[in-house]
Write a protein that holds these residues in place. Structure first.
Motif, PDB file in Angstrom:
ATOM      1  N   ARG A  98       0.808  -1.262  -0.059  1.00  0.00           N
ATOM      2  CA  ARG A  98      -0.005   0.045   0.051  1.00  0.00           C
ATOM      3  C   ARG A  98       0.930   1.174   0.074  1.00  0.00           C
ATOM      4  O   ARG A  98       0.446   2.307  -0.498  1.00  0.00           O
ATOM      5  CB  ARG A  98      -0.995  -0.009   1.153  1.00  0.00           C
ATOM      6  N   ASP A  99       2.049   1.293   0.698  1.00  0.00           N
ATOM      7  CA  ASP A  99       2.876   2.408   0.430  1.00  0.00           C
ATOM      8  C   ASP A  99       3.381   2.710  -1.096  1.00  0.00           C
ATOM      9  O   ASP A  99       3.476   3.934  -1.271  1.00  0.00           O
ATOM     10  CB  ASP A  99       4.135   2.111   1.327  1.00  0.00           C
ATOM     11  N   SER A 100       3.687   1.605  -1.634  1.00  0.00           N
ATOM     12  CA  SER A 100       4.255   1.857  -3.065  1.00  0.00           C
ATOM     13  C   SER A 100       3.032   2.273  -3.942  1.00  0.00           C
ATOM     14  O   SER A 100       3.176   3.185  -4.830  1.00  0.00           O
ATOM     15  CB  SER A 100       4.659   0.377  -3.642  1.00  0.00           C
ATOM     16  N   ALA A 101       1.736   1.600  -3.875  1.00  0.00           N
ATOM     17  CA  ALA A 101       0.557   2.282  -4.442  1.00  0.00           C
ATOM     18  C   ALA A 101       0.202   3.664  -4.041  1.00  0.00           C
ATOM     19  O   ALA A 101       0.054   4.414  -5.118  1.00  0.00           O
ATOM     20  CB  ALA A 101      -0.461   1.371  -4.133  1.00  0.00           C
ATOM     21  N   ALA A 102       0.251   4.069  -2.742  1.00  0.00           N
ATOM     22  CA  ALA A 102      -0.109   5.391  -2.581  1.00  0.00           C
ATOM     23  C   ALA A 102       0.973   6.342  -2.871  1.00  0.00           C
ATOM     24  O   ALA A 102       0.645   7.524  -3.224  1.00  0.00           O
ATOM     25  CB  ALA A 102      -0.281   5.442  -0.962  1.00  0.00           C
ATOM     26  N   PHE A 103       2.268   5.967  -2.922  1.00  0.00           N
ATOM     27  CA  PHE A 103       3.337   6.800  -3.387  1.00  0.00           C
ATOM     28  C   PHE A 103       3.156   7.125  -4.799  1.00  0.00           C
ATOM     29  O   PHE A 103       3.026   8.254  -5.302  1.00  0.00           O
ATOM     30  CB  PHE A 103       4.787   6.446  -3.161  1.00  0.00           C
ATOM     31  N   LEU A 104       2.716   6.251  -5.628  1.00  0.00           N
ATOM     32  CA  LEU A 104       2.645   6.523  -7.076  1.00  0.00           C
ATOM     33  C   LEU A 104       1.530   7.298  -7.394  1.00  0.00           C
ATOM     34  O   LEU A 104       1.445   8.235  -8.097  1.00  0.00           O
ATOM     35  CB  LEU A 104       2.375   4.987  -7.707  1.00  0.00           C
ATOM     36  N   ALA A 105       0.474   7.050  -6.644  1.00  0.00           N
ATOM     37  CA  ALA A 105      -0.710   7.853  -6.715  1.00  0.00           C
ATOM     38  C   ALA A 105      -0.429   9.351  -6.386  1.00  0.00           C
ATOM     39  O   ALA A 105      -0.887  10.438  -6.885  1.00  0.00           O
ATOM     40  CB  ALA A 105      -2.029   7.399  -5.992  1.00  0.00           C
TER      41      ALA A 105
END
Length: 477
Positions: free
Chosen positions: A226-233
């Motif tokens: 979720r950190d990698s997903a939230a960073f990309l967004a």
């Protein structure tokens, strides 16, 4: 303080302002007022001090870290680090090299501005091997960056400093970039999530955009999907490439979509995967099938000259640095570059006339890549052809021909995505090496399909949560 001789596994998770939070969780705690950004920064600084005494992951500390001006950013107040090949105003950019004396950057690099737009608090800069050329963060005349899972092993490269800090629990995530595997390799070595975005997904890298073929992408290494997903967004909220499908709101879990996944166990260049790595990939395939996905063998019919061509292009980068190095520092001396950099430069010097053909063939790799994806959503493969080596195996002090042979037998999967510009993700496998080190598995997708990568990553993380190096008592000041 615990000494290196007494402890071979390092972590600094403890009951402080950071607690067990990942970056998303910490940002939520800051927004709710449960902890302040200043408290989070102080706790992280203390963790970094303790971890770095054994891991040697930090290049530069910020004396008085201040939260980024993006107070409303997705990661407002989350402490982190920038890799030391990317300019951060006021801090020197050393590129991991002893060939020059770095000077303080006058302004932020474009990606640094995008990174700061998420609201993070930068505590300093992390170490990398010279100019990011090596898959391990080691040096001829300095302490290596050590792996938190086992301090006698490599933390990977070139984003090894960032990966070591994140895996040890010093910060929730850290900046990384990838020109041949430099996000995914250290993520695999340190048991992290490492997403290399599609070319053009984030702002162009200052170095990569000057090349005939831009192979560099910026991103992060993290402990949770979720950190990698939230960073990309969050990065897309600052700048979005209109030529790519939007990432959209951050994904928060698996969609339940059934995927068709190709299985690639040995490298397209003919390098055979070792036993523990093969076991990790096949175990992942078994989990995927249990989750309802279809897994089938796939071939990637590469030009047989791909490895040699990528090596020539790699040498071009070292050659260009040798020619333009004085822009980094007036005392730059290419003869002080390390053995790997010098060897790459000499390799290119002998082949420079082949450059147009090399670039042309590398660009055509996208045809073979697209053909492999017919009827598939993703391809599953190893990140690396063998498990994480002990420190010294890939040191730049090793004679160049031997070192190159070892690197090519290790880094056999990741460069294809850099050449084609496609997104690729390293995840911890459900199995480990006999001595407990993580093994990474890699998922690759079509251009712009980061959401599909994150979808399968969420499913695997939910099925078997990723391990952390917390099987020894935490370090204490």
């Amino acid at each position: 303080m615990t000494t290196f001789e007494e402890q071979t596994t390092v972590h600094v998770f403890r009951d402080d302002a950071l607690g067990e939070h990942d970056a998303v969780g910490l940002a939520e705690a800051i927004r709710r007022g449960e902890v302040s950004a200043a408290e989070a920064a102080r706790a992280a600084a203390a963790r970094v001090r303790d971890a770095d005494a054994l891991l040697h992951a930090v290049q530069t500390h910020v004396d008085a870290p201040a939260p980024a001006p993006a107070a409303g950013g997705a990661f407002a107040g989350v402490p982190t680090f920038v890799k030391d090949n990317t300019d951060y105003a006021g801090l020197p950019t050393g590129h991991g090299s002893a060939a020059f004396t770095p000077r303080a950057a006058r302004r932020h690099a474009p990606f640094t501005r995008q990174f700061l737009s998420t609201g993070v608090t930068v505590l300093g800069k992390t170490r990398l091997p010279e100019f990011g050329f090596s898959p391990t963060t080691e040096y001829e005349g300095a302490e290596p960056v050590r792996n938190p899972w086992h301090t006698g092993h490599s933390a990977g490269g070139s984003s090894g400093g960032s990966a070591a800090l994140v895996a040890a629990g010093a910060v929730p995530f850290a900046h990384a970039n990838d020109g041949g595997g430099s996000i995914r390799i250290p993520a695999a070595c340190c048991g992290l999530v490492g997403l290399k975005p599609t070319r053009g997904r984030v702002v162009p890298n200052a170095q990569g955009r000057q090349l005939p073929l831009d192979i560099v992408s910026d991103g992060i290494v993290s402990r949770t999907v979720r950190d990698s997903a939230a960073f990309l967004a969050a990065a897309e909220a600052h700048w979005r490439n209109p030529k790519l499908p939007p990432v959209g709101p951050p994904a928060e879990g698996p969609s339940g979509r059934r995927l068709r996944i190709g299985l690639l166990l040995d490298s397209p260049g003919g390098v055979t995967t070792d036993g523990p790595t093969r076991e990790a990939v096949t175990a992942t395939a078994t989990v995927l099938e249990g989750l309802g996905h279809t897994v089938q063998p796939v071939e990637l019919a590469m030009d047989p000259r791909f490895t040699e061509d990528f090596l020539t292009y790699w040498g071009l980068l070292s050659f260009l640095l040798g020619v333009t190095g004085r822009t980094l520092g007036s005392d730059f001396d290419r003869h002080r570059m390390d053995g790997l950099s010098r060897g790459l430069r000499e390799t290119y010097t002998a082949k420079w006339r082949t450059t147009p053909g090399v670039v042309r063939r590398l660009r055509r790799t996208r045809v073979a890549y697209a053909a492999a994806f017919r009827g598939l959503d993703l391809v599953l493969s190893p990140v690396l052809a063998h498990t994480t080596p002990p420190l010294g195996h890939l040191s730049p002090a090793v004679p160049y021909e031997t070192l190159l042979e070892r690197i090519l037998a290790y880094v056999a999967f990741t460069p294809v995505n850099n050449v084609v510009g496609t997104p690729s993700l390293s995840l911890p496998a459900p199995t480990a090496t006999p001595d407990g080190l993580p093994v990474g598995v890699m998922f690759s997708a079509r251009p712009g399909h980061e959401r599909t990568l994150l979808d399968v990553a969420f499913a695997l993380e939910a099925d078997r949560p990723f391990r952390r190096p917390t099987d020894v008592p935490p370090l204490r000041p």
